[in-house]
Design a protein around this motif. Structure first.
Motif, PDB file in Angstrom:
ATOM      1  N   SER A  71       0.821  -1.207   0.000  1.00 33.52           N
ATOM      2  CA  SER A  71       0.000   0.000   0.000  1.00 33.52           C
ATOM      3  C   SER A  71       0.859   1.263   0.000  1.00 33.52           C
ATOM      4  O   SER A  71       0.587   2.234  -0.727  1.00 33.52           O
ATOM      5  CB  SER A  71      -0.924  -0.012   1.220  1.00 33.52           C
ATOM      6  OG  SER A  71      -1.675   1.174   1.307  1.00 33.52           O
ATOM      7  N   LEU A  72       1.929   1.236   0.794  1.00 29.31           N
ATOM      8  CA  LEU A  72       2.808   2.401   0.894  1.00 29.31           C
ATOM      9  C   LEU A  72       3.528   2.663  -0.427  1.00 29.31           C
ATOM     10  O   LEU A  72       3.646   3.813  -0.876  1.00 29.31           O
ATOM     11  CB  LEU A  72       3.818   2.174   2.016  1.00 29.31           C
ATOM     12  CG  LEU A  72       4.809   3.300   2.302  1.00 29.31           C
ATOM     13  CD1 LEU A  72       4.073   4.571   2.723  1.00 29.31           C
ATOM     14  CD2 LEU A  72       5.792   2.872   3.392  1.00 29.31           C
ATOM     15  N   ALA A  73       4.016   1.601  -1.060  1.00 28.02           N
ATOM     16  CA  ALA A  73       4.731   1.756  -2.329  1.00 28.02           C
ATOM     17  C   ALA A  73       3.811   2.331  -3.406  1.00 28.02           C
ATOM     18  O   ALA A  73       4.182   3.264  -4.135  1.00 28.02           O
ATOM     19  CB  ALA A  73       5.312   0.418  -2.768  1.00 28.02           C
ATOM     20  N   LEU A  74       2.585   1.773  -3.503  1.00 24.90           N
ATOM     21  CA  LEU A  74       1.646   2.249  -4.520  1.00 24.90           C
ATOM     22  C   LEU A  74       1.186   3.675  -4.226  1.00 24.90           C
ATOM     23  O   LEU A  74       1.007   4.491  -5.148  1.00 24.90           O
ATOM     24  CB  LEU A  74       0.438   1.303  -4.586  1.00 24.90           C
ATOM     25  CG  LEU A  74       0.745  -0.135  -5.028  1.00 24.90           C
ATOM     26  CD1 LEU A  74      -0.517  -0.972  -5.027  1.00 24.90           C
ATOM     27  CD2 LEU A  74       1.381  -0.143  -6.419  1.00 24.90           C
ATOM     28  N   GLU A  75       1.012   3.985  -2.936  1.00 29.22           N
ATOM     29  CA  GLU A  75       0.609   5.340  -2.558  1.00 29.22           C
ATOM     30  C   GLU A  75       1.690   6.351  -2.914  1.00 29.22           C
ATOM     31  O   GLU A  75       1.396   7.463  -3.377  1.00 29.22           O
ATOM     32  CB  GLU A  75       0.327   5.379  -1.051  1.00 29.22           C
ATOM     33  CG  GLU A  75      -0.197   6.723  -0.555  1.00 29.22           C
ATOM     34  CD  GLU A  75      -0.461   6.688   0.931  1.00 29.22           C
ATOM     35  OE1 GLU A  75      -0.436   7.774   1.549  1.00 29.22           O
ATOM     36  OE2 GLU A  75      -0.673   5.573   1.496  1.00 29.22           O
ATOM     37  N   THR A  76       2.956   5.953  -2.730  1.00 32.57           N
ATOM     38  CA  THR A  76       4.070   6.842  -3.074  1.00 32.57           C
ATOM     39  C   THR A  76       4.088   7.132  -4.569  1.00 32.57           C
ATOM     40  O   THR A  76       4.285   8.278  -4.998  1.00 32.57           O
ATOM     41  CB  THR A  76       5.401   6.212  -2.647  1.00 32.57           C
ATOM     42  OG1 THR A  76       5.385   5.963  -1.237  1.00 32.57           O
ATOM     43  CG2 THR A  76       6.574   7.116  -2.973  1.00 32.57           C
ATOM     44  N   VAL A  77       3.864   6.100  -5.383  1.00 32.63           N
ATOM     45  CA  VAL A  77       3.821   6.280  -6.841  1.00 32.63           C
ATOM     46  C   VAL A  77       2.662   7.196  -7.227  1.00 32.63           C
ATOM     47  O   VAL A  77       2.798   8.097  -8.060  1.00 32.63           O
ATOM     48  CB  VAL A  77       3.684   4.918  -7.540  1.00 32.63           C
ATOM     49  CG1 VAL A  77       3.445   5.103  -9.039  1.00 32.63           C
ATOM     50  CG2 VAL A  77       4.927   4.069  -7.312  1.00 32.63           C
ATOM     51  N   ILE A 111      17.968  -3.778   4.884  1.00 32.99           N
ATOM     52  CA  ILE A 111      18.498  -2.408   4.886  1.00 32.99           C
ATOM     53  C   ILE A 111      18.022  -1.635   3.654  1.00 32.99           C
ATOM     54  O   ILE A 111      17.772  -0.433   3.709  1.00 32.99           O
ATOM     55  CB  ILE A 111      20.046  -2.438   4.940  1.00 32.99           C
ATOM     56  CG1 ILE A 111      20.508  -2.955   6.304  1.00 32.99           C
ATOM     57  CG2 ILE A 111      20.623  -1.052   4.683  1.00 32.99           C
ATOM     58  CD1 ILE A 111      21.995  -3.236   6.368  1.00 32.99           C
ATOM     59  N   SER A 112      17.880  -2.347   2.532  1.00 36.10           N
ATOM     60  CA  SER A 112      17.441  -1.690   1.297  1.00 36.10           C
ATOM     61  C   SER A 112      15.918  -1.734   1.127  1.00 36.10           C
ATOM     62  O   SER A 112      15.401  -1.298   0.091  1.00 36.10           O
ATOM     63  CB  SER A 112      18.107  -2.365   0.092  1.00 36.10           C
ATOM     64  OG  SER A 112      17.769  -3.747   0.046  1.00 36.10           O
ATOM     65  N   ASP A 113      15.203  -2.227   2.158  1.00 40.65           N
ATOM     66  CA  ASP A 113      13.751  -2.355   2.068  1.00 40.65           C
ATOM     67  C   ASP A 113      13.103  -0.964   2.102  1.00 40.65           C
ATOM     68  O   ASP A 113      13.323  -0.180   3.035  1.00 40.65           O
ATOM     69  CB  ASP A 113      13.232  -3.218   3.230  1.00 40.65           C
ATOM     70  CG  ASP A 113      11.742  -3.464   3.139  1.00 40.65           C
ATOM     71  OD1 ASP A 113      11.337  -4.419   2.474  1.00 40.65           O
ATOM     72  OD2 ASP A 113      10.981  -2.676   3.748  1.00 40.65           O
ATOM     73  N   ASN A 173      12.809   1.676   5.416  1.00 34.49           N
ATOM     74  CA  ASN A 173      13.486   2.964   5.347  1.00 34.49           C
ATOM     75  C   ASN A 173      12.502   4.129   5.454  1.00 34.49           C
ATOM     76  O   ASN A 173      12.814   5.165   6.055  1.00 34.49           O
ATOM     77  CB  ASN A 173      14.287   3.075   4.046  1.00 34.49           C
ATOM     78  CG  ASN A 173      15.604   2.319   4.119  1.00 34.49           C
ATOM     79  OD1 ASN A 173      16.486   2.664   4.889  1.00 34.49           O
ATOM     80  ND2 ASN A 173      15.726   1.264   3.330  1.00 34.49           N
ATOM     81  N   HIS A 174      11.315   3.936   4.917  1.00 29.37           N
ATOM     82  CA  HIS A 174      10.293   4.979   5.013  1.00 29.37           C
ATOM     83  C   HIS A 174       9.897   5.201   6.474  1.00 29.37           C
ATOM     84  O   HIS A 174       9.747   6.356   6.915  1.00 29.37           O
ATOM     85  CB  HIS A 174       9.063   4.580   4.190  1.00 29.37           C
ATOM     86  CG  HIS A 174       7.944   5.573   4.254  1.00 29.37           C
ATOM     87  ND1 HIS A 174       7.902   6.702   3.471  1.00 29.37           N
ATOM     88  CD2 HIS A 174       6.842   5.614   5.055  1.00 29.37           C
ATOM     89  CE1 HIS A 174       6.808   7.399   3.768  1.00 29.37           C
ATOM     90  NE2 HIS A 174       6.144   6.755   4.718  1.00 29.37           N
ATOM     91  N   GLN A 175       9.747   4.094   7.227  1.00 26.94           N
ATOM     92  CA  GLN A 175       9.393   4.223   8.645  1.00 26.94           C
ATOM     93  C   GLN A 175      10.504   4.908   9.444  1.00 26.94           C
ATOM     94  O   GLN A 175      10.233   5.722  10.329  1.00 26.94           O
ATOM     95  CB  GLN A 175       9.115   2.836   9.238  1.00 26.94           C
ATOM     96  CG  GLN A 175       7.897   2.134   8.654  1.00 26.94           C
ATOM     97  CD  GLN A 175       7.715   0.738   9.235  1.00 26.94           C
ATOM     98  OE1 GLN A 175       7.486   0.585  10.434  1.00 26.94           O
ATOM     99  NE2 GLN A 175       7.810  -0.282   8.399  1.00 26.94           N
ATOM    100  N   LEU A 176      11.751   4.568   9.135  1.00 27.53           N
ATOM    101  CA  LEU A 176      12.880   5.181   9.833  1.00 27.53           C
ATOM    102  C   LEU A 176      12.959   6.677   9.532  1.00 27.53           C
ATOM    103  O   LEU A 176      13.153   7.510  10.434  1.00 27.53           O
ATOM    104  CB  LEU A 176      14.188   4.493   9.425  1.00 27.53           C
ATOM    105  CG  LEU A 176      14.384   3.052   9.903  1.00 27.53           C
ATOM    106  CD1 LEU A 176      15.567   2.409   9.183  1.00 27.53           C
ATOM    107  CD2 LEU A 176      14.608   3.000  11.420  1.00 27.53           C
ATOM    108  N   GLU A 177      12.786   7.037   8.251  1.00 28.67           N
ATOM    109  CA  GLU A 177      12.884   8.437   7.847  1.00 28.67           C
ATOM    110  C   GLU A 177      11.751   9.256   8.442  1.00 28.67           C
ATOM    111  O   GLU A 177      11.935  10.425   8.810  1.00 28.67           O
ATOM    112  CB  GLU A 177      12.869   8.538   6.324  1.00 28.67           C
ATOM    113  CG  GLU A 177      14.135   8.000   5.670  1.00 28.67           C
ATOM    114  CD  GLU A 177      14.008   7.915   4.158  1.00 28.67           C
ATOM    115  OE1 GLU A 177      12.964   8.371   3.624  1.00 28.67           O
ATOM    116  OE2 GLU A 177      14.938   7.387   3.514  1.00 28.67           O
ATOM    117  N   ALA A 178      10.569   8.646   8.562  1.00 34.23           N
ATOM    118  CA  ALA A 178       9.421   9.376   9.082  1.00 34.23           C
ATOM    119  C   ALA A 178       9.653   9.841  10.516  1.00 34.23           C
ATOM    120  O   ALA A 178       9.104  10.875  10.934  1.00 34.23           O
ATOM    121  CB  ALA A 178       8.167   8.505   9.006  1.00 34.23           C
ATOM    122  N   LYS A 179      10.457   9.095  11.279  1.00 37.05           N
ATOM    123  CA  LYS A 179      10.742   9.479  12.672  1.00 37.05           C
ATOM    124  C   LYS A 179      12.185   9.939  12.856  1.00 37.05           C
ATOM    125  O   LYS A 179      12.630  10.132  13.985  1.00 37.05           O
ATOM    126  CB  LYS A 179      10.450   8.296  13.601  1.00 37.05           C
ATOM    127  CG  LYS A 179       8.981   7.900  13.653  1.00 37.05           C
ATOM    128  CD  LYS A 179       8.720   6.826  14.688  1.00 37.05           C
ATOM    129  CE  LYS A 179       8.870   7.354  16.104  1.00 37.05           C
ATOM    130  NZ  LYS A 179       8.491   6.349  17.116  1.00 37.05           N
TER     131      LYS A 179
END
Length: 366
Positions: A162-168, A227-229, A233-239
């Motif tokens: 869902s997150l990947a498709l939402e980003t696109v 690490i490349s997931d 990475n999106h969850q880490l960057e968000a916080k």
């Protein structure tokens, strides 16, 4: 049950409990009857009172050990600590009763003994049925837990898709073709993972066990993929969390189900991300602990876990209320424990209860 003669005339029941001296008495009594076998045919049945309460009630046994002569009649009972000494006093009399009964052509199997034999058989059947019932109930409980675990973890890959498709969708033309392709590939991988987990749920509905696909597995490669997931990475960057990984490249291979171990790592990492304040740090390391085991450690600078809760968080459906807004610490840790134990490993947590926690788990070396 110990039998010293198939065509016994003297019928004896020895009621015992689980105390250590019960075995000693049983052996002593059996040896005595073997020595006397040439003089009188005898049968001894040894009965544990906890297994045959119906017989205890029928023969009115009030204390153990108790030796009861059921045939020839009349019935006689010897109890107390000196059963063998008392038996010596009665023995000649009992032998005479057997001889008299034989001359009178009295059946060697009186109604009492016939009834007790039936009770023994029925009690055995009831005991076996109860055991089978308990095993089936445990299998059903375990199956429910496995299905619950898998259903919970199915949300992870679906959320990632869902997150990947939402980003696109949101980014539109601002995304490069390469980035868009990367997100689509990530979504496809997560769909495959979802499909595999659905297959596991269907498999678990037919089998009361956790199925593992054990093979030679590279732990360092699992971490490299994580690490490349994109989702992680999106969850880490968000916080604004930093992830420090120290996995030696020369670690030996492990004997494991790669997807299950990935499931464990994601569960622990997502808990760490959820309960680590913005700007905090998550650290991952691994070491070759022994010739047989690898140890993985995942630590964070989060809210911590009270010391008295360190064992409970691995219990089924147990949660620690971390604050008024969070759902609770502990989601998926029951899953992790089941998987690690299925690999013959251990999982535990070190926590001060004030700040941060460190989860450890071990895995077998290939």
């Amino acid at each position: 049950m110990t039998v010293t003669s198939d065509d016994a005339a003297l019928q004896l029941l020895l009621f015992v409990d689980d105390r250590p001296n019960a075995l000693e008495l049983s052996n002593e009594l059996s040896n005595f009857l073997v020595k006397e076998q040439a003089k009188v045919a005898a049968e001894l049945q040894i009965i544990n009172v906890s297994e045959y309460p119906d017989l205890v009630e029928h023969f009115k046994v009030v204390m153990t050990p108790a030796l009861i002569k059921t045939n020839p009649l009349p019935r006689q009972t010897i109890t107390g600590k000196n059963i063998m000494a008392e038996l010596q006093n009665y023995w000649d009399s009992w032998r005479h009763q057997v001889s008299s009964a034989a001359h009178s052509q009295v059946s060697s199997l009186n109604p009492d003994l016939s009834f007790s034999s039936q009770l023994l058989r029925l009690s055995d059947q009831i005991f076996q049925l109860n055991q089978a019932k308990q095993e089936l109930e445990e299998q059903l409980r375990f199956k429910d837990r496995i299905i619950s675990m898998l259903a919970h973890d199915l949300r992870n890959p679906l959320t990632a898709v869902s997150l990947a498709l939402e980003t696109v969708e949101i980014s539109g033309d601002r995304l490069s073709a390469a980035k868009r392709q990367e997100l689509f590939q990530h979504a496809r991988r997560q769909v495959k993972i979802s499909d595999s987990m659905i297959a596991d749920i269907l498999e678990a509905s037919h089998h009361a066990s956790l199925e593992l696909r054990l093979q030679r597995t590279n732990l360092a490669q699992i971490w490299q993929n994580l690490i490349s997931d994109f989702s992680l990475n999106h969850q880490l960057e968000a916080k604004q969390l930093s992830l420090e990984v120290n996995i030696p490249p020369d670690l030996p291979f492990i004997f494991a189900d790669e997807e299950r171990i990935r499931q464990v790592v994601i569960n622990i990492l997502e808990n760490a991300i959820k309960y680590t304040p913005a700007g905090g740090k998550i650290s991952v390391s691994a070491l070759h602990r022994t010739a047989q085991k690898l140890e993985v450690m995942i630590s964070d600078t989060g809210v911590g876990i009270p010391a008295e809760m360190k064992e409970k968080i691995f219990e089924h459906r147990y949660r620690i209320q971390a604050n008024n807004h969070a759902a609770g610490y502990g989601i998926g840790l029951d899953t992790c424990q089941q998987i690690i134990r299925a690999h013959y490993g251990q999982i535990w947590v070190d926590a001060s209860g004030k700040q941060g926690s460190c989860f450890h788990f071990t895995l077998p070396v290939y």
